[in-house]
Motif scaffolding. Structure first.
Motif, PDB file in Angstrom:
ATOM      1  N   VAL A  23      42.476  54.978  35.515  1.00  0.00           N
ATOM      2  CA  VAL A  23      43.733  54.680  34.832  1.00  0.00           C
ATOM      3  C   VAL A  23      44.535  53.662  35.651  1.00  0.00           C
ATOM      4  O   VAL A  23      44.759  53.838  36.845  1.00  0.00           O
ATOM      5  CB  VAL A  23      44.562  55.952  34.606  1.00  0.00           C
ATOM      6  N   GLY A  24      44.937  52.592  34.998  1.00  0.00           N
ATOM      7  CA  GLY A  24      45.683  51.536  35.660  1.00  0.00           C
ATOM      8  C   GLY A  24      44.823  50.415  36.211  1.00  0.00           C
ATOM      9  O   GLY A  24      45.355  49.391  36.658  1.00  0.00           O
ATOM     10  N   GLU A  25      43.503  50.582  36.173  1.00  0.00           N
ATOM     11  CA  GLU A  25      42.623  49.512  36.649  1.00  0.00           C
ATOM     12  C   GLU A  25      42.829  48.259  35.793  1.00  0.00           C
ATOM     13  O   GLU A  25      42.879  48.328  34.560  1.00  0.00           O
ATOM     14  CB  GLU A  25      41.163  49.948  36.559  1.00  0.00           C
ATOM     15  N   VAL A  26      42.956  47.122  36.453  1.00  0.00           N
ATOM     16  CA  VAL A  26      43.113  45.859  35.733  1.00  0.00           C
ATOM     17  C   VAL A  26      41.728  45.326  35.377  1.00  0.00           C
ATOM     18  O   VAL A  26      40.947  44.964  36.257  1.00  0.00           O
ATOM     19  CB  VAL A  26      43.893  44.827  36.577  1.00  0.00           C
ATOM     20  N   VAL A  27      41.424  45.325  34.089  1.00  0.00           N
ATOM     21  CA  VAL A  27      40.135  44.826  33.623  1.00  0.00           C
ATOM     22  C   VAL A  27      40.091  43.310  33.743  1.00  0.00           C
ATOM     23  O   VAL A  27      39.106  42.718  34.166  1.00  0.00           O
ATOM     24  CB  VAL A  27      39.881  45.267  32.165  1.00  0.00           C
ATOM     25  N   ARG A  28      41.192  42.683  33.376  1.00  0.00           N
ATOM     26  CA  ARG A  28      41.351  41.236  33.581  1.00  0.00           C
ATOM     27  C   ARG A  28      42.836  40.926  33.572  1.00  0.00           C
ATOM     28  O   ARG A  28      43.636  41.650  32.974  1.00  0.00           O
ATOM     29  CB  ARG A  28      40.618  40.429  32.519  1.00  0.00           C
TER      30      ARG A  28
END
Length: 424
Positions: A101-106
């Motif tokens: 959760v909160g990981e920046v995919v791009r």
């Protein structure tokens, strides 16, 4: 069930879904530290309550035996100290995984200065419909809590006392650590109507994940108005190519079939290239017989042993989940691929070969979630892949495919940050 009972059961399911939705809003804002503390508390609580859980499980097993349930299903149902310990260890392993959760995919800055980020977010409310295996109850709860989702659990009636005891333990641990206990709930009701109410709770339930046999998955996929992530039947194949290391192939085939036959990544069919059939098949049949495996073979396989049962058309499409395996001799790698594409379930299929060209062709041509070269099909597993406990193995092609870990239990949203930007 009477007509008077049906509205009550529907309302009970929808009320549970509403409580789950409120819990999901709360859970989505919690830190990784808070979720990990809850997961570790859930693990400890399972160990503390192990005697109570096993007592409930014993009632389920007694009832299953009274109904003449197969030993393969009872094996999936049974809990002991080792399996409860594994459930607790699984929760601790999930606590140690990176929170998606909160990981920046791009993310990047647009030419007009707007900052754009695509980030992972929880689905919200996840419904899990599954058969037997009460360990799924703890695995699913742990993965959903870690990924910020509330979960509605609907196990089979065969495990109802086991599941109820496990969920009671997990909910108490959530409450003790300050997380909403309604993040983990059993779906109320015992009948199929309760399942239908869950499948039609669109707007309250965000996604359904069925885990079980072909009939269960087909029912959920065809009857749900809630979006479904389809986990598939494991009709897995092992193909022994003309250039295979045959001693290695025997070991891999035995592991794929007999190491634990009641699971979805166990091999259900082996195919042998005709060039090595005379050398490989007699050894394989002896090894399989010694392991207690019954072989259902085509006429070419049957020519090597009177112990081989004649395969029917249904055998090629069967997920045995037992010490049975179908077998055929094929004339070429392409024939093996055609057989797999016709009869396989898109789960896991393996080639055993020393030819890189054959391996590349097989990998490119076989359209399955996992394609394995010179290894057992039993490795298709979230734990073996390093994902921690898995929610299931998806055989569909949208969103998630193969073992589903934490990232597959999230969606994404776009965050756009400006400084008074207006669109011209």
């Amino acid at each position: 069930m009477t007509d008077a009972q049906r509205p009550h059961e529907q309302e009970a399911v929808l009320t549970a879904a509403r409580r789950a939705r409120e819990a999901a809003v709360d859970l989505a804002t919690r830190s990784r530290a808070a979720k990990d503390a809850a997961l570790n508390a859930m693990a400890a609580a399972l160990e503390v309550d192990s005697a109570l859980i096993m007592a409930a499980n014993a009632n389920d097993i007694d009832r299953a035996r009274a109904m003449h349930t197969s030993e393969a299903i009872i094996d999936r149902l049974k809990l002991d100290d080792k399996r409860i310990g594994a459930m607790a260890d699984g929760l601790r392993q999930v606590a140690g995984l990176v929170d998606p959760v909160g990981e920046v995919v791009r993310g990047y800055t647009l030419p007009n200065g707007l900052e754009l980020r695509q980030v992972r977010v929880p689905f919200g409310v996840v419904g899990i419909i599954y058969e037997a295996r009460p360990n799924v109850t703890a695995d699913a709860a742990g993965l959903c809590v870690k990924s910020g989702n509330a979960v509605l659990l609907r196990g089979s009636s065969s495990a109802r006392e086991s599941n109820a005891a496990i969920v009671e333990t997990l909910r108490r641990a959530l409450s003790d650590t300050g997380l909403p206990p309604d993040a983990v709930q059993l779906v109320p009701g015992d009948g199929h109507e309760a399942v239908k109410h869950l499948m039609r709770a669109r707007g309250l339930v965000d996604v359904l994940i069925p885990r079980g046999g072909a009939s269960l998955i087909k029912s959920v996929v065809e009857e749900s108005t809630v979006p479904v992530i389809e986990t598939g039947v494991g009709n897995c194949h092992v193909y022994v190519d003309s250039s295979a290391d045959l001693d290695q192939a025997i070991a891999i085939l035995l592991n794929a079939k007999a190491q634990r036959p009641s699971v979805c990544n166990a091999a259900e069919t082996f195919l042998v290239h005709q060039a090595v059939a005379n050398e490989f098949v007699p050894k394989a049949l002896t090894a399989l017989k010694d392991a207690g495996v019954t072989v259902h073979g085509d006429e070419r396989i049957r020519s090597y042993s009177k112990d081989v049962v004649r395969a029917t058309d249904d055998d090629w499409d069967t997920e045995y989940l037992s010490l049975d395996i179908a077998a055929a001799v094929v004339d070429s790698l392409d024939d093996a691929v055609r057989h797999i594409r016709k009869h396989g379930s898109g789960h896991t299929d393996a080639i055993l070969t020393r030819s890189q060209a054959a391996a590349r062709r097989f990998v490119a041509a076989v359209d399955s979630a996992s394609v394995v070269v010179n290894a057992s099909t039993r490795f298709t597993d979230g734990g073996e892949f390093g994902f921690g406990a898995e929610i299931g193995i998806s055989t569909q092609k949208l969103h998630a495919r193969g073992p589903m870990g934490l990232p597959e239990l999230t969606s994404t949203k776009y965050i756009v940050i400006g400084e008074g930007h207006v669109r011209p």
